[in-house]
Enzyme design. Structure first.
Site, PDB file in Angstrom:
ATOM      1  N   SER A 106       1.027  -1.176   0.006  1.00  0.00           N
ATOM      2  CA  SER A 106       0.125   0.071   0.092  1.00  0.00           C
ATOM      3  C   SER A 106       0.996   1.196   0.191  1.00  0.00           C
ATOM      4  O   SER A 106       2.012   1.142   0.561  1.00  0.00           O
ATOM      5  CB  SER A 106      -0.861  -0.079   1.203  1.00  0.00           C
ATOM      6  OG  SER A 106      -1.339   1.170   1.622  1.00  0.00           O
ATOM      7  N   TYR A 125      -0.110  -1.155  10.385  1.00  0.00           N
ATOM      8  CA  TYR A 125      -0.373  -1.510   9.103  1.00  0.00           C
ATOM      9  C   TYR A 125       0.679  -0.919   8.143  1.00  0.00           C
ATOM     10  O   TYR A 125       1.130  -1.753   7.530  1.00  0.00           O
ATOM     11  CB  TYR A 125      -1.672  -0.790   8.766  1.00  0.00           C
ATOM     12  CG  TYR A 125      -2.247  -1.030   7.334  1.00  0.00           C
ATOM     13  CD1 TYR A 125      -2.712  -2.365   7.040  1.00  0.00           C
ATOM     14  CD2 TYR A 125      -2.111  -0.030   6.440  1.00  0.00           C
ATOM     15  CE1 TYR A 125      -3.366  -2.444   5.594  1.00  0.00           C
ATOM     16  CE2 TYR A 125      -2.554  -0.174   4.944  1.00  0.00           C
ATOM     17  CZ  TYR A 125      -3.283  -1.468   4.240  1.00  0.00           C
ATOM     18  OH  TYR A 125      -3.438  -1.781   3.169  1.00  0.00           O
TER      19      TYR A 125
HETATM   20  N1  LIG Z   1      -8.696  -2.134  -0.912  1.00  0.00           N
HETATM   21  C1  LIG Z   1      -7.915  -1.003  -0.874  1.00  0.00           C
HETATM   22  O1  LIG Z   1      -7.962   0.134  -1.339  1.00  0.00           O
HETATM   23  C2  LIG Z   1      -6.401  -1.241  -0.688  1.00  0.00           C
HETATM   24  C3  LIG Z   1      -5.471  -0.494  -0.621  1.00  0.00           C
HETATM   25  C4  LIG Z   1      -3.958  -0.884  -0.240  1.00  0.00           C
HETATM   26  C5  LIG Z   1      -4.000  -1.904  -0.058  1.00  0.00           C
HETATM   27  N2  LIG Z   1      -4.827  -2.813   0.148  1.00  0.00           N
HETATM   28  C6  LIG Z   1      -4.569  -4.325   0.429  1.00  0.00           C
HETATM   29  O2  LIG Z   1      -5.174  -5.213  -0.248  1.00  0.00           O
HETATM   30  C7  LIG Z   1      -5.363  -6.152   0.468  1.00  0.00           C
HETATM   31  C8  LIG Z   1      -7.076  -6.642   0.290  1.00  0.00           C
HETATM   32  O3  LIG Z   1      -7.617  -5.364   0.920  1.00  0.00           O
HETATM   33  P1  LIG Z   1      -9.272  -5.332   0.891  1.00  0.00           P
HETATM   34  O4  LIG Z   1      -9.385  -3.969   0.922  1.00  0.00           O
HETATM   35  O5  LIG Z   1      -9.900  -6.275   0.118  1.00  0.00           O
HETATM   36  O6  LIG Z   1      -9.471  -5.771   2.621  1.00  0.00           O
HETATM   37  P2  LIG Z   1     -10.519  -6.808   3.116  1.00  0.00           P
HETATM   38  O7  LIG Z   1     -10.702  -6.569   4.637  1.00  0.00           O
HETATM   39  O8  LIG Z   1     -11.849  -6.406   2.460  1.00  0.00           O
HETATM   40  O9  LIG Z   1     -10.090  -8.175   2.874  1.00  0.00           O
HETATM   41  C9  LIG Z   1      -9.083  -8.870   3.741  1.00  0.00           C
HETATM   42  C10 LIG Z   1      -9.456 -10.318   3.827  1.00  0.00           C
HETATM   43  O10 LIG Z   1      -8.443 -10.838   4.691  1.00  0.00           O
HETATM   44  C11 LIG Z   1      -9.132 -11.966   5.501  1.00  0.00           C
HETATM   45  N3  LIG Z   1      -8.200 -11.980   6.668  1.00  0.00           N
HETATM   46  C12 LIG Z   1      -7.985 -11.338   7.772  1.00  0.00           C
HETATM   47  N4  LIG Z   1      -7.239 -11.781   8.647  1.00  0.00           N
HETATM   48  C13 LIG Z   1      -6.865 -13.070   8.194  1.00  0.00           C
HETATM   49  C14 LIG Z   1      -6.088 -13.787   8.756  1.00  0.00           C
HETATM   50  N5  LIG Z   1      -5.593 -13.822   9.876  1.00  0.00           N
HETATM   51  N6  LIG Z   1      -5.794 -15.043   7.927  1.00  0.00           N
HETATM   52  C15 LIG Z   1      -6.373 -15.223   6.789  1.00  0.00           C
HETATM   53  N7  LIG Z   1      -7.665 -14.234   6.198  1.00  0.00           N
HETATM   54  C16 LIG Z   1      -7.543 -13.200   7.001  1.00  0.00           C
HETATM   55  C17 LIG Z   1     -10.579 -11.263   5.872  1.00  0.00           C
HETATM   56  O11 LIG Z   1     -11.286 -12.343   6.354  1.00  0.00           O
HETATM   57  C18 LIG Z   1     -10.793 -10.665   4.460  1.00  0.00           C
HETATM   58  O12 LIG Z   1     -11.495 -11.457   3.777  1.00  0.00           O
HETATM   59  C19 LIG Z   1      -4.711  -5.955   1.707  1.00  0.00           C
HETATM   60  O13 LIG Z   1      -3.672  -6.564   2.023  1.00  0.00           O
HETATM   61  C20 LIG Z   1      -4.708  -4.484   1.933  1.00  0.00           C
HETATM   62  O14 LIG Z   1      -3.684  -4.111   2.711  1.00  0.00           O
HETATM   63  C21 LIG Z   1      -6.165  -2.625  -0.241  1.00  0.00           C
END
Ligand SMILES: NC(=O)c1ccc[n+]([C@@H]2O[C@H](COP(=O)([O-])OP(=O)(O)OC[C@H]3O[C@@H](n4cnc5c(N)ncnc54)[C@H](O)[C@@H]3O)[C@@H](O)[C@H]2O)c1
Length: 276
Positions: free
Chosen positions: A150, A163
């Site tokens: 990120s 984070y």
């Molecule tokens: N959506 C964005 O804008 C954005 C921006 C920057 C980075 N990211 C990164 O992309 C990835 C996905 O983000 P998102 O927005 O879809 O998040 P989200 O919270 O929708 O999805 C995260 C998933 O991880 C699972 N999870 C949490 N703890 C866990 C564990 N201990 N073991 C296994 N699974 C686990 C959750 O149940 C969930 O389904 C993350 O790594 C996040 O940091 C997302």
């Protein structure tokens, strides 16, 4: 666009029970990959796997806490037993619940349990999945390991200390994967993601906050999960066979501009001088 560019590949996507992970799983499957849908939330993982199967793809759901070494070891064994190989690992899981984000604050007000959780899930989880998946990839002499990072792992911000630190460390892991296993056919890359709102992590974000973030992206709109999944599919496939040990930025220009750009844009709009 869908292709068969992953037709003979087996992919693991962690945190694929929802959000970007689920979309990555859909897109990898649409390119022909067989999928292991891994999530701590069993119901969510099952539902995504069922959706993929209804669409004619091969998928299994595996409930796993990626921060637990025994869970990860068992998960990798199950994927190898089910599909006979592992070619793609997308380390997407992160702990992003509202409670976590409330506790993962600036350094002086940081809840250390939240810090530990962020490091355990986001960083240790990605290392553990790589530790057990890479030996299986090595048996066939090919593999692509991808890490979700990120802009918060590259630039300072007001909160989310755990984070941000976990995501900064994730920029190092592709370099280590590439250096340690590149000659054996394994590539490692990270995707630095801008804001691509997903339901769990962003439905609670106030509109004003989303507006501030949209202003700081250089695209007309914030990202979509599909735009991120397309980059992951590229990194998973042979289209990126000469890309390794690096971080691909898919952030709508969020990290590319001067810190003063938004204020300057407003200044020029008010003063009627120039156009930005
Ligand atoms: N959506 C964005 O804008 C954005 C921006 C920057 C980075 N990211 C990164 O992309 C990835 C996905 O983000 P998102 O927005 O879809 O998040 P989200 O919270 O929708 O999805 C995260 C998933 O991880 C699972 N999870 C949490 N703890 C866990 C564990 N201990 N073991 C296994 N699974 C686990 C959750 O149940 C969930 O389904 C993350 O790594 C996040 O940091 C997302």
């Amino acid at each position: 666009m869908t292709t068969q560019k992953l037709a003979d590949r087996v992919a693991i996507v962690t945190g694929a029970g929802g959000g970007l992970g689920a979309e990555c799983a859909r897109v990898l499957a649409s390119h022909g990959a067989r999928l292991a849908i891994v999530d701590i939330n069993e119901e969510a993982a099952l539902s995504v796997a069922e959706e993929l199967k209804r669409a004619g793809h091969e998928a299994i759901a595996i409930q796993t806490d990626v921060s637990s070494e025994s869970d990860v070891k068992a998960m990798i064994e199950r994927v190898e037993e089910s599909f006979g190989q592992i070619d793609i690992l997308h380390n997407n899981a992160a702990v992003l619940s509202v409670e976590q984000r409330k506790l993962d604050r600036d350094i002086c007000n940081l809840d250390m349990a939240a810090w530990d959780r962020a490091i355990a899930v986001n960083l240790r989880g990605a290392v553990l999945c790589s530790k057990y998946a890479i030996p299986v990839m090595l048996k066939r002499g090919r593999g692509s390991v991808i890490f979700a990072t990120s802009g918060l792992g590259a630039q300072g911000d007001l909160s989310l200390t755990g984070y941000a630190s976990s995501k900064a460390a994730l920029n190092m892991l592709p370099k280590l994967v590439a250096a340690q296993y590149g000659k054996l056919g394994i590539r490692g890359n990270a995707v630095q993601i801008g804001l691509a709102p997903s339901e769990n992590a962003h439905s609670s974000m106030p509109t004003e906050l989303l507006d501030i973030l949209r202003d700081n992206h250089l695209t007309p709109e914030l990202g979509t999960p599909r735009q991120i999944a397309d980059v992951v599919a590229f990194l998973a496939s042979d289209e990126s066979s000469f890309v390794t040990g690096t971080t691909v930025v898919a952030d709508g220009g969020f990290g590319s501009h001067t810190p003063s750009l938004v204020a300057m844009r407003e200044f020029f709009a008010k003063s009627g001088g120039g156009s930005m």
